[in-house]
Design a protein around this motif. Structure first.
Motif, PDB file in Angstrom:
ATOM      1  N   CYS A   1     -19.647 -52.934  54.186  1.00 32.81           N
ATOM      2  CA  CYS A   1     -18.893 -52.355  55.124  1.00 32.81           C
ATOM      3  C   CYS A   1     -17.427 -52.463  55.142  1.00 32.81           C
ATOM      4  O   CYS A   1     -16.875 -52.931  56.159  1.00 32.81           O
ATOM      5  CB  CYS A   1     -19.382 -52.945  56.575  1.00 32.81           C
ATOM      6  SG  CYS A   1     -21.124 -52.414  57.025  1.00 32.81           S
ATOM      7  N   GLY A   2     -17.048 -52.175  53.959  1.00 28.49           N
ATOM      8  CA  GLY A   2     -15.721 -52.028  53.626  1.00 28.49           C
ATOM      9  C   GLY A   2     -14.984 -51.201  54.601  1.00 28.49           C
ATOM     10  O   GLY A   2     -15.373 -50.163  54.837  1.00 28.49           O
ATOM     11  N   CYS A   3     -13.665 -51.662  55.112  1.00 29.99           N
ATOM     12  CA  CYS A   3     -12.843 -50.672  56.170  1.00 29.99           C
ATOM     13  C   CYS A   3     -11.417 -50.581  55.639  1.00 29.99           C
ATOM     14  O   CYS A   3     -10.522 -51.715  55.487  1.00 29.99           O
ATOM     15  CB  CYS A   3     -12.649 -51.215  57.436  1.00 29.99           C
ATOM     16  SG  CYS A   3     -11.979 -50.418  58.741  1.00 29.99           S
ATOM     17  N   SER A   4     -11.120 -49.704  55.296  1.00 31.33           N
ATOM     18  CA  SER A   4      -9.702 -49.222  54.934  1.00 31.33           C
ATOM     19  C   SER A   4      -8.873 -48.562  56.012  1.00 31.33           C
ATOM     20  O   SER A   4      -7.856 -47.803  55.799  1.00 31.33           O
ATOM     21  CB  SER A   4      -9.345 -48.479  53.489  1.00 31.33           C
ATOM     22  OG  SER A   4     -10.024 -47.198  53.574  1.00 31.33           O
ATOM     23  N   ASN A   5      -9.276 -48.639  57.470  1.00 33.16           N
ATOM     24  CA  ASN A   5      -8.632 -48.066  58.470  1.00 33.16           C
ATOM     25  C   ASN A   5      -7.063 -48.343  58.681  1.00 33.16           C
ATOM     26  O   ASN A   5      -6.187 -47.443  58.922  1.00 33.16           O
ATOM     27  CB  ASN A   5      -9.385 -48.269  59.574  1.00 33.16           C
ATOM     28  CG  ASN A   5     -10.714 -47.564  59.684  1.00 33.16           C
ATOM     29  OD1 ASN A   5     -10.850 -46.744  59.009  1.00 33.16           O
ATOM     30  ND2 ASN A   5     -11.587 -47.774  60.664  1.00 33.16           N
TER      31      ASN A   5
ATOM     32  N   VAL B   1      -7.618 -57.213  49.764  1.00 29.86           N
ATOM     33  CA  VAL B   1      -6.882 -56.133  50.131  1.00 29.86           C
ATOM     34  C   VAL B   1      -7.164 -54.911  50.257  1.00 29.86           C
ATOM     35  O   VAL B   1      -8.794 -54.567  49.863  1.00 29.86           O
ATOM     36  CB  VAL B   1      -5.712 -56.228  49.204  1.00 29.86           C
ATOM     37  CG1 VAL B   1      -4.898 -57.378  49.229  1.00 29.86           C
ATOM     38  CG2 VAL B   1      -6.096 -55.422  47.891  1.00 29.86           C
ATOM     39  N   ALA B   2      -6.884 -53.862  50.814  1.00 33.67           N
ATOM     40  CA  ALA B   2      -7.277 -52.574  51.141  1.00 33.67           C
ATOM     41  C   ALA B   2      -6.168 -51.710  50.732  1.00 33.67           C
ATOM     42  O   ALA B   2      -4.925 -51.856  50.943  1.00 33.67           O
ATOM     43  CB  ALA B   2      -7.689 -52.363  52.531  1.00 33.67           C
ATOM     44  N   GLY B   3      -6.614 -50.531  50.318  1.00 38.06           N
ATOM     45  CA  GLY B   3      -5.388 -49.795  49.497  1.00 38.06           C
ATOM     46  C   GLY B   3      -6.104 -47.887  49.868  1.00 38.06           C
ATOM     47  O   GLY B   3      -7.244 -47.549  49.916  1.00 38.06           O
TER      48      GLY B   3
ATOM     49  N   ARG C   1      -4.400 -45.753  58.853  1.00 36.06           N
ATOM     50  CA  ARG C   1      -3.389 -45.798  60.007  1.00 36.06           C
ATOM     51  C   ARG C   1      -2.023 -45.676  59.818  1.00 36.06           C
ATOM     52  O   ARG C   1      -1.248 -45.334  60.295  1.00 36.06           O
ATOM     53  CB  ARG C   1      -3.708 -46.867  60.669  1.00 36.06           C
ATOM     54  CG  ARG C   1      -3.298 -46.700  62.507  1.00 36.06           C
ATOM     55  CD  ARG C   1      -3.734 -48.072  63.264  1.00 36.06           C
ATOM     56  NE  ARG C   1      -4.848 -48.197  63.368  1.00 36.06           N
ATOM     57  CZ  ARG C   1      -6.007 -49.012  63.042  1.00 36.06           C
ATOM     58  NH1 ARG C   1      -5.341 -49.952  62.278  1.00 36.06           N
ATOM     59  NH2 ARG C   1      -7.252 -48.915  63.268  1.00 36.06           N
ATOM     60  N   PHE C   2      -1.768 -46.201  58.639  1.00 40.19           N
ATOM     61  CA  PHE C   2      -0.415 -46.494  57.972  1.00 40.19           C
ATOM     62  C   PHE C   2       0.224 -44.909  57.835  1.00 40.19           C
ATOM     63  O   PHE C   2       1.428 -44.553  58.082  1.00 40.19           O
ATOM     64  CB  PHE C   2      -0.202 -47.423  56.848  1.00 40.19           C
ATOM     65  CG  PHE C   2       1.124 -47.433  56.151  1.00 40.19           C
ATOM     66  CD1 PHE C   2       2.163 -48.264  56.683  1.00 40.19           C
ATOM     67  CD2 PHE C   2       1.386 -46.462  55.060  1.00 40.19           C
ATOM     68  CE1 PHE C   2       3.187 -48.412  56.129  1.00 40.19           C
ATOM     69  CE2 PHE C   2       2.709 -46.599  54.616  1.00 40.19           C
ATOM     70  CZ  PHE C   2       3.665 -47.615  55.071  1.00 40.19           C
ATOM     71  N   ILE C   3      -0.735 -44.304  57.060  1.00 41.87           N
ATOM     72  CA  ILE C   3      -0.208 -42.890  56.593  1.00 41.87           C
ATOM     73  C   ILE C   3      -0.283 -42.090  57.832  1.00 41.87           C
ATOM     74  O   ILE C   3       0.601 -41.064  57.702  1.00 41.87           O
ATOM     75  CB  ILE C   3      -1.502 -42.342  55.792  1.00 41.87           C
ATOM     76  CG1 ILE C   3      -1.435 -43.257  54.535  1.00 41.87           C
ATOM     77  CG2 ILE C   3      -1.170 -40.829  55.321  1.00 41.87           C
ATOM     78  CD1 ILE C   3      -2.539 -42.879  53.542  1.00 41.87           C
ATOM     79  N   GLY C   4      -0.955 -42.261  58.944  1.00 43.48           N
ATOM     80  CA  GLY C   4      -0.935 -41.564  60.291  1.00 43.48           C
ATOM     81  C   GLY C   4       0.473 -41.807  60.708  1.00 43.48           C
ATOM     82  O   GLY C   4       1.027 -40.820  61.495  1.00 43.48           O
ATOM     83  N   THR C   5       0.956 -42.999  60.754  1.00 44.29           N
ATOM     84  CA  THR C   5       2.249 -43.482  61.236  1.00 44.29           C
ATOM     85  C   THR C   5       3.413 -42.706  60.601  1.00 44.29           C
ATOM     86  O   THR C   5       4.321 -42.432  61.090  1.00 44.29           O
ATOM     87  CB  THR C   5       2.675 -44.934  61.135  1.00 44.29           C
ATOM     88  OG1 THR C   5       1.504 -45.649  61.750  1.00 44.29           O
ATOM     89  CG2 THR C   5       3.821 -45.389  61.712  1.00 44.29           C
ATOM     90  N   VAL C   6       3.164 -42.573  59.050  1.00 41.28           N
ATOM     91  CA  VAL C   6       4.170 -42.025  58.438  1.00 41.28           C
ATOM     92  C   VAL C   6       4.266 -40.444  58.609  1.00 41.28           C
ATOM     93  O   VAL C   6       5.116 -39.720  58.824  1.00 41.28           O
ATOM     94  CB  VAL C   6       3.804 -42.187  56.862  1.00 41.28           C
ATOM     95  CG1 VAL C   6       4.850 -41.085  55.957  1.00 41.28           C
ATOM     96  CG2 VAL C   6       4.053 -43.411  56.505  1.00 41.28           C
TER      97      VAL C   6
END
Length: 654
Positions: free
Chosen positions: A464-468, A162-164, A472-477
């Motif tokens: 190369c972990g990626c939590s984009n 998961v990513a957070g 992006r979720f925070i950008g939608t909020v």
């Protein structure tokens, strides 16, 4: 309208007289109810300019739902598209002269919208988790479920990645969070959809009103003024719904929220297991290094599951955040030390080039992760970048990363000056010019690179972990709060926006969420809405393809590099992101269950659950201890020389 005209025309043809308006009722917000009469037959005909609907959800603090104008619910539902409902009323009533409901009725309608969004949110969260587990278990390389026991019951839980990330409701300036709400989201690394969400709010409008009333009543009754120290003696209890669900400050709430989100992946709000098809145990959490949230989340699941997940989960740092933290350190040095700031020195374009040069070898090493030779090449390239940009190629050992070595290999008999001129001609960046740093400056910048990119950390960074997806979720909020500029701290409306962003994330969930919320509100979806959704989806697909193409990436890079040129000076960029709190080489693996935490106590009354700043007890004055011996006897009180602790004691002459 058409039915009313047909009925009125048909009846008027038989009666032979025109209709007469006898009553017009305008007490229903946007709804207008008219009663018409035929004088000949004394029959009445009613006309409604809008439809009335009854919602499937019930407003908070109510037992049943009543019929209301459809247009009122549509206006209240407008905020789900990122529209400020209060401004919408002002626009329609003050500019378009369209009669709508009053602000009080709007608040009641908003509560129904929030109830419908919350209902869809619970359904979508379960769907996303089931989809995540299904795809993970069908992976040919899946390591198998984690088998563990709870209260004598055996569970088989899916393990996955998961990513957070976390964020606040308002923007922070100078690392100061002035808002009262924060959220934390966990996204599936398999589907990209959110699977966990936590929301904290430490302010409630009703709580503020309740305590202010009690303080004012006390002051009037006792004819006195309540001091700040006495505020804690008054209760904030009130009837109805309370928006306050936490006492954490948004600036420090991320770690606690990550722990709560990890627990929510396994247990519901009553502490019951969620089921093998929905529960998730993460064996990897992709996260930035700003806080110790990954470590606390891993430890939380270890405390629940037990030794079967000991040393299982690990924190993978987000590559973009690691490089961004390095860039922030470079900007910070340039700000503190003016010698790095100047023409052909540590400019914005130079820092951007260093950024790109760091990412390339790490990305190539990720294809051969664990190979000793590939690891050595990656570290050699990373550690040679600063000297390479300073014109010193003594550490450059690989031709594919250095134009100077390519020219030297092609022209072995050329002089050093000719090679440098040809290198400058072939170079595509900075016009072939290099920095002119001293040896001390080079060593200082190299220490920044080596601090994060070293033998102990390169393997974890190269994953190369990626939590984009979380970013992006925070950008939608942010879209729904108009760029975090709306004041949403007085109620739970921002929480509803966060849940709405959760429901809309992934696939065709935007259209699904619109249909499901409209269905719960009893609002029919019209052809006009379908046409808009079709056009909006087409635009989203087009924008996604353009932004992810090579041309789109090139344009973004050029826009960033030409910003200083357009402004005519160097951008006054400072550290926009908090520096990494956790070293890149630090592991987050949990081996044993955590020790029980000791509650902090007040420094004034020695009681838990509050601090000295809000303690109702009066401050104690420090008094000098009086004993049988006077240690300062015979010493003048104004003397500074003999008032130290080394003053010898003098016995009293009894």
């Amino acid at each position: 309208m058409e039915d009313f005209v047909r009925t009125a025309t048909r009846h008027a043809a038989g009666c032979g007289q025109e209709l007469r308006l006898i009553v017009r009722d305008t007490h229903m917000g946007a709804g207008v109810k008219e009663t018409w009469l035929w004088p000949a037959c004394c029959q009445e005909l009613q006309f409604l300019n809008i439809d009335f609907v009854k919602t499937e959800v019930v407003q908070r603090d109510r037992k049943f739902s009543r019929s209301q104008p459809e247009i009122n619910l549509r206006i209240a539902n407008g905020f789900t598209a990122g529209v400020n409902a209060t401004k919408s009323l002002e626009f329609m009533q003050n500019k378009l002269a369209v009669k709508t409901m009053n602000l009080r009725n709007l608040r009641h309608a908003n509560k129904k919208v929030r109830a419908s969004v919350q209902s869809v949110f619970g359904k979508r969260k379960r769907e996303n988790r089931i989809e995540h587990n299904s795809l993970t278990r069908h992976d040919p390389n899946y390591a198998g479920d984690i088998v563990w026991e709870q209260d004598g019951i055996c569970h088989s839980t899916c393990q996955s990645s998961v990513a957070g990330d976390g964020g606040g409701s308002t923007r922070s300036y100078g690392h100061k969070h002035r808002g009262h709400q924060s959220m934390y989201v966990m996204n599936s690394a398999v589907t990209g959809n959110p699977v966990g969400l936590e929301h904290n709010q430490n302010k409630c409008y009703s709580c503020t009103v309740a305590i202010n009333k009690r303080i004012r009543s006390y002051e009037i009754e006792h004819d006195t003024t309540v001091s700040v120290e006495e505020y804690a003696n008054f209760s904030m209890a009130h009837s109805g719904f309370c928006s306050r669900n936490s006492t954490n400050n948004p600036a420090s709430a991320e770690e606690q929220q990550a722990e709560d989100a990890a627990r929510d992946l396994l247990l519901d709000e009553h502490g019951n297991y969620r089921g093998d098809d929905e529960a998730i145990i993460f064996n990897e959490i992709i996260h930035d290094n700003d806080t110790r949230s990954p470590k606390r989340a891993i430890q939380c699941q270890l405390d629940i599951v037990g030794d079967s997940v000991s040393e299982l989960a690990e924190h993978t740092p987000d590559l973009g955040h690691v490089i961004k933290d390095t860039n922030n350190d470079l900007y910070g040095i340039r700000t503190k030390n003016p010698s790095f700031n100047g023409k052909h020195m540590l400019s914005n374009e130079r820092i951007k080039s260093i950024h790109s040069d760091l990412r390339k070898p790490v990305s190539e090493y990720s294809l051969h992760l664990g190979n000793e030779s590939a690891r050595t090449i990656c570290l050699e390239v990373c550690h040679a970048i600063i000297r390479h940009h300073n014109g010193d190629h003594s550490l450059c050992k690989h031709d594919e990363y250095c134009t100077y070595r390519q020219v030297r290999s092609a022209n072995p008999s050329s002089t050093e000056e000719d090679v440098r001129l040809e290198t400058a001609r072939q170079s595509l960046r900075h016009g072939g010019r290099t920095m002119d740093l001293s040896e001390n400056g080079v060593i200082l910048l190299e220490s920044i690179i080596k601090k994060r990119f070293n033998v102990n950390s390169i393997d974890r960074i190269a994953k190369c972990g990626c939590s984009n997806h979380s970013e992006r979720f925070i950008g939608t909020v942010t879209k729904f709060s108009e760029g975090k500029r709306l004041c949403l701290d007085h109620s739970d409306i921002w929480k509803c926006m966060v849940e709405l962003a959760f429901c809309r994330a992934g696939g065709d969930n935007i259209e699904r969420t619109h249909d499901e919320v409209s269905s719960l509100l009893g609002i029919p979806v019209t052809e006009v809405e379908r046409l808009y959704q079709k056009r909006a989806k087409k635009k989203r697909v087009t924008d996604y393809i353009r932004n992810n193409s090579k041309e789109g990436k090139r344009r973004r890079i050029m826009a960033a590099l030409t910003r200083a040129h357009r402004m005519g000076k160097e951008s006054a960029k400072t550290t926009r992101h908090i520096n990494s709190k956790v070293p890149a080489a630090e592991s987050a693996k949990a081996k044993t269950k955590a020790k029980p935490k000791v509650a902090r106590k007040c420094g004034r009354c020695n009681q838990p659950h509050h601090t000295a700043g809000i303690c109702p007890m009066p401050k104690t004055t420090k008094r000098k201890a009086i004993g049988l011996l006077d240690w300062t006897l015979g010493v003048p009180p104004t003397s500074k020389k003999n008032t130290s602790n080394k003053t010898k004691a003098k016995l009293l002459d009894w």
